[in-house]
Design an enzyme around this catalytic site. Structure first.
Site, PDB file in Angstrom:
ATOM      1  N   GLN B 151      15.733 -19.363  48.635  1.00 35.07           N
ATOM      2  CA  GLN B 151      16.900 -20.247  48.451  1.00 35.07           C
ATOM      3  C   GLN B 151      17.612 -19.951  47.133  1.00 35.07           C
ATOM      4  O   GLN B 151      18.744 -19.481  47.130  1.00 35.07           O
ATOM      5  CB  GLN B 151      16.477 -21.717  48.500  1.00 35.07           C
ATOM      6  N   THR B 152      16.926 -20.173  46.005  1.00 33.25           N
ATOM      7  CA  THR B 152      17.524 -19.965  44.693  1.00 33.25           C
ATOM      8  C   THR B 152      18.097 -18.560  44.560  1.00 33.25           C
ATOM      9  O   THR B 152      17.536 -17.598  45.079  1.00 33.25           O
ATOM     10  CB  THR B 152      16.460 -20.190  43.606  1.00 33.25           C
ATOM     11  N   ARG B 352      -2.857 -40.200  19.801  1.00 32.61           N
ATOM     12  CA  ARG B 352      -2.307 -39.022  20.489  1.00 32.61           C
ATOM     13  C   ARG B 352      -2.938 -38.852  21.868  1.00 32.61           C
ATOM     14  O   ARG B 352      -2.276 -38.404  22.800  1.00 32.61           O
ATOM     15  CB  ARG B 352      -2.566 -37.763  19.658  1.00 32.61           C
ATOM     16  N   GLU B 443      11.721 -28.103  42.684  1.00 30.14           N
ATOM     17  CA  GLU B 443      11.846 -29.357  43.450  1.00 30.14           C
ATOM     18  C   GLU B 443      12.854 -30.282  42.778  1.00 30.14           C
ATOM     19  O   GLU B 443      12.676 -31.492  42.753  1.00 30.14           O
ATOM     20  CB  GLU B 443      10.477 -30.037  43.587  1.00 30.14           C
ATOM     21  N   ASP B 445      15.672 -29.917  39.281  1.00 31.86           N
ATOM     22  CA  ASP B 445      15.591 -29.903  37.825  1.00 31.86           C
ATOM     23  C   ASP B 445      15.480 -31.339  37.309  1.00 31.86           C
ATOM     24  O   ASP B 445      16.159 -32.244  37.795  1.00 31.86           O
ATOM     25  CB  ASP B 445      16.853 -29.254  37.229  1.00 31.86           C
TER      26      ASP B 445
END
Lengths: 692, 692
Positions: B151-152, B352, B443, B445
């Site tokens: 596709q891309t 963290r 899927e 951006d």
């Protein structure tokens, strides 16, 4: 390089073409790019830049076209060749540090000799006696011996005092015995040790007459000068693959009762007396801090070019890349046909990228200030005045922490802003990011470093407040930024921001007060919790980090604004002040840096009650206004950084904008494309065989 | 694997030993780890887990001990072997999707068949006709043909409508002609295309009778089934090295007027009539959205295990690693000797790392909810009711964006929290991070996705407000969270937080109101700027992103709280509700997730004026209280994730705590250590030669 795939030569990218787009962008500039470049480099360094670049780019040994295809071994071999060639060039051209810095920047490859030049030699210079320099420094400068710096251990990084390697003085033979009592005592991460170095400066616990005097540096030969094999009772190896830095042989080393002459303890400051083993104290501990400050100033100018490099790739590619049609204002070509909008025109993209440009310029001015302060300090210290040191050391620690973390995060932000192609090595971001990453850990872990900054800030606050008449500090306050903002806060603890329109936030006075008030407020808060509420240091560590961050953000802001407005002897600053066009664009950049920094930490500014929540919304609007203001200059602002294509090594960021032609050309050279995969669907077996 | 360096066998790490430290930690747990693991996996899946793990761990083909030393070609060859073996195992053991999921998770290697299983086959199932399934799906399931999904393109990623590849219908021969008119039309990033696939589903602009009907999927054979060489008029290559995913042959492909039968256009939804070339519309566009929702639900449960894996390594290593002595409360051994403090005891380290544990549990409950909602939706949609879809699709888009970005950032935070060793590949973070990274881009951006979410939120807000009597929405509000918080905001726009002590922030009602009020406030603000102040969509993109983020953070919070308190049919939740010990620790974790999320975006909550600045300080104090509360359970909370050592592939995170022994053992196997470097200091030449 050979291309394994034949790309149909008649194919071009669809219009508009990258080169045309970048030309259009460059025509929008409101200032002279060459002029700004001159401000950044200065005349002398810009000459050096071009001389060195020419030599590097024309030397086949430094060719990078293969670099992204290399595995660990190839990469290391390649690095060794580069180092060897670099040594030859240094000799042929009689390069000094100034030239070497450019050469190493352009080479852009952490090499096996990095620690030799960057740690081994400087330590010998800084801590060796005259005799020791003759014995070790002279051959080191001639690359007859190659050294490394062995401090970090498998079990100890940040806490140097906790190192386990021992150096016990043996009076009988007038020797030291270097020993690794535990596996965790193994020196680790030592650059150039794995394969290359034959000497090491080893940091070890100095023990004499049963007393431990703490870590001291010892010169130890580790490999045979002929066979290059490890000497007896010494175990050496490369520590294996890393996130980056795989062109360097970071190594580990274990010592089993290795004897070295007493002479090999670097003794400029402290020494052990022959026979008696009596320990002689260092004359002045402070001296070593001084060099740390300089090292950190260098790291911060490193941040500047790092951010510049990331921004250059992302901004240029964003100007070339078009995606979607902005329905509100569709882009048209000359022939009137509508084309997709350049992603640089999307506010979100600007919001992600323009602050990185601003950060880079901010670091430029702060690095400049630190070097100047350091020069001033060395003058003063030579006459016994160390008053500047405490503030300078505290600030440089926090700044190293703040700016290197900023750099790493910004490289990654820029990479992601390049969409899918940012993930390709050809983007120029991958190896770049991977090799830069260690900056957040070495030269002081970025979290631990903030403790030093915070300790100083708390101490200063206590001194100023506890003192009967704080006025006496006023005298120092012009020289000492910390004292100055603490005094201001004590005199006016309830300052309020006076902004009533978005543009009011361009007022530098309002900006500076915001940062001064915020940091002083946070410090006062921490002092109260520790001194009055008796909170433990450990329970305050998150706040500790916040105040260091707030202090250093203030310094970046202060230095940027000062650089723009305060008359200066500095050649670069004078050029800047004499050009209205440059001053204007730099003012926008400065405002963006200040306001974007405020917006990111808006909670602090609201908590300190300098800002009201409606003002926070005005501030955000002004950030968007600044993005619009900077948009036409975006490409020219990164052009001014003058990062050469050969350094960018990026298909996306190249100066000419030929993004897609380069992507496919480089892809055609992927060695995997030179292999054929025999594929038998019936029993799904695979046999890979080389075609060449 | 062969070890190239002999490590002195008598050496042990200095005390205390890692295994003892982890045992001590495990003794502190307030709950039954096995019980929590059962909640996370469920009985059936936990059985599967162990069955599959045994098979994978005992199969030499899947051995990972060499993995960190492999270059691109080795890695690809290794991946092909793994794929082949996996196919055999699927057949031998008749694995269904459930088993395969575990196998792929344990293998932890993006492979050349990934797109075949993940994209090619599902697309055939979803969009192929019965006849097309017979022709393509059956051989695909037997691995007789290997497919990829193209596709891309080089020039188009996010904007699928803008794809340049064309498929023109030729009535004369009843064929389509697939063509790449520009270089930028080259398909790019296609997994498995570079070397492996012999078929591709190609997304191309469907053109018939001169009319463009937009991108449609076509099945194209691309390689010869015997020679495996590209077919005539087709150019294929691997796109080259990437940040990660180098075990996969992402490829590019160019078509030069390639003819395929009309049959090859996947025609379940839309088709071209033979001869006339008439286009027949898809019956229902919405259907495709449904599957997208499921794919994203799967990505989010992927986030859960990703965060779990990162936290496991960092928490265990932080329990083993000791650095500095905490002067306020120094740690003592049985013999009374003072040792350095475990870094897990430092507040900053807890600050963290503990939120990452909390994020993982938050994603667990939200993924669960999404799957349930999806099941409910498919039930309803089968009876023609699509009312759930809009909200489900909008939320799943934003959640994919929010959680995958969170995952990537948290992996890196955990890596840095491991100090210098985090940078070594042996940490288990490097390849892990590099391979996970694309999740932020594919899927959808992560920035573009938030547009879809925001559009829905703005639309819903406008509907509710514009409607004469919003009461009628109240009926939907229990099913639709968006409508519910919008109504609440409209009824009570000036809500204030009632907390007066830190612990008040543990109140779930206060927490939920904070997030509801904040998101509704932000949406109202954006609607006002677009509708009343006539701001353009582009100028609002940053705010667009903020409201999507705020909405999805609310969903994560809402789902977590609901899971803890609402009676449920769900097996896992019932186990959780029936165990007071589990409920207690999960409540702390939930509170930490909620309050830490609030603290990170405190500016939003202050701006929405739900929170006052003194309350913001109380909230921060409560976050620190929660860290203390969670500390004794930290190691057990990550143990419960049950990430096997063979998957962690980490010297730092292994279950038994033998960190340092493993680091040096693995380093001794670095191939570079098998090479000798002949070093001649007199002319500094280097010749590298293999010792073996």
């Amino acid at each position: 390089m050979v291309s394994y795939v034949k790309i149909p030569s008649h194919l071009k990218p669809s219009d508009p073409q990258g080169p045309d787009l970048l030309t259009q962008e460059r025509n929008l500039a409101s200032f002279d790019v060459k002029e700004l470049t001159l401000v950044l480099y200065g005349i002398k360094d810009l000459e050096r830049y071009h001389t060195i670049l020419k030599i590097i780019e024309n030397d086949p040994v430094f060719d990078k076209s293969n670099i992204y295809f290399m595995g660990r071994n190839e990469l290391f071999e390649h690095a060794i060749k580069k180092e060897k060639r670099l040594v030859q060039l240094i000799r042929e051209n009689k390069w000094k540090v100034e030239e070497l810095q450019f050469a190493e920047w352009f080479l852009d490859m952490p090499g096996p000799f990095g620690a030799h030049r960057g740690m081994f030699i400087p330590t010998l210079i800084g801590q060796g006696t005259k005799e020791q320099k003759e014995k070790f420094l002279v051959p080191a400068l001639n690359y007859q011996i190659i050294g490394c710096y062995a401090q970090t251990e498998l079990g100890h990084g940040s806490n140097v005092k906790g190192l386990e390697t021992t150096a016990i003085y043996i009076p009988e033979t007038d020797e030291f015995e270097i020993h690794s009592p535990y596996l965790t005592a193994s020196k680790w991460w030592v650059g150039g040790l794995g394969k290359t170095a034959n000497h090491a400066i080893v940091m070890a616990q100095l023990i004499s007459n049963g007393k431990n005097y703490g870590p001291h540096p010892f010169v130890v030969q580790i490999r045979d000068m002929k066979t290059h094999l490890p000497l007896p009772s010494i175990t050496i190896g490369d520590i294996g693959p890393k996130f980056g830095f795989n062109s360097t042989d970071n190594g580990f080393i274990l010592f089993e009762h290795v004897r070295i002459p007493r002479f090999n303890m670097l003794s400029k400051f402290s020494q052990i007396k022959k026979g008696t083993g009596e320990y002689i104290n260092p004359p002045n501990q402070k001296l070593s801090y001084g060099t740390m400050v300089l090292v950190r100033a260098i790291i911060i100018s490193g941040v500047r070019v790092t951010l510049a490099r990331a921004a250059t790739i992302a901004i240029r590619y964003s100007a070339v890349r078009r995606q979607f049609i902005d329905k509100d204002e569709p882009k048209k070509l000359e022939d009137g046909s509508i084309v997709e909008t350049s992603i640089l025109d999307y506010t979100m993209q600007q919001y992600r990228l323009f602050p990185v440009i601003a950060q880079s310029y901010a670091c430029f001015f702060t690095a400049k200030m630190m070097v100047n302060l350091y020069t001033e300090y060395t003058k003063q210290s030579s006459s016994g005045d160390y008053s500047l040191l405490a503030d300078l050391h505290a600030s440089s620690s926090g700044l190293k922490s703040l700016t290197t973390t900023m750099a790493v995060d910004s490289i990654e932000d820029c990479r992601r802003a390049c969409g899918g192609h940012g993930y390709s090595s050809f983007s120029g971001f991958v190896k770049f990011y991977q090799d830069y990453l260690p900056n957040t850990t070495w030269e002081g872990d970025n979290y631990i470093l903030t403790h030093q900054t915070a300790r100083y800030l708390l101490k200063t606050f206590r001194q100023v407040t506890s003192h009967k008449n704080p006025e006496i500090y006023a005298s120092q306050s012009n020289k000492n930024p910390t004292i100055s903002y603490i005094l201001q806060y004590l005199n006016e603890p309830n300052q309020k921001c006076t902004a009533i329109t978005p543009s009011d936030f361009n007022n530098h006075e309002i900006q500076l007060r915001a940062f001064k008030h915020r940091v002083a407020f946070l410090i006062a808060n921490v002092v109260d919790q520790i001194d009055n509420q008796k909170k433990s240091w450990n329970s305050m560590l998150v706040e500790i980090n916040r105040i260091s961050r707030a202090h250093c953000q203030y310094l970046l802001v202060q230095n940027f604004i000062t650089a723009l407005h305060q008359p200066s002897e500095d050649e670069s600053l004078r050029m800047l002040h004499n050009s209205p066009a440059l001053k204007e664009v730099m003012t926008s950049i400065c405002n963006l840096f200040v306001l974007h920094t405020m917006e990111k930490d808006i909670g602090d500014f609201l908590e300190s009650e300098y800002l009201t929540t409606p003002q926070a919304r005005l501030l955000r609007i002004q950030v968007y206004n600044l993005l619009k203001e900077i948009r036409p200059n975006a490409v020219s602002l990164v052009d001014a950084f003058l990062i050469p294509d050969s350094l960018l090594c990026s298909a996306l960021g190249r100066y000419d904008g030929k993004v897609y032609e380069t992507m496919i050309d480089w892809a055609s050279k992927e060695p995997l494309n030179g292999m054929t995969l025999d594929f038998n669907p019936n029993n799904d077996t695979f046999i890979r065989k080389a075609k060449l």
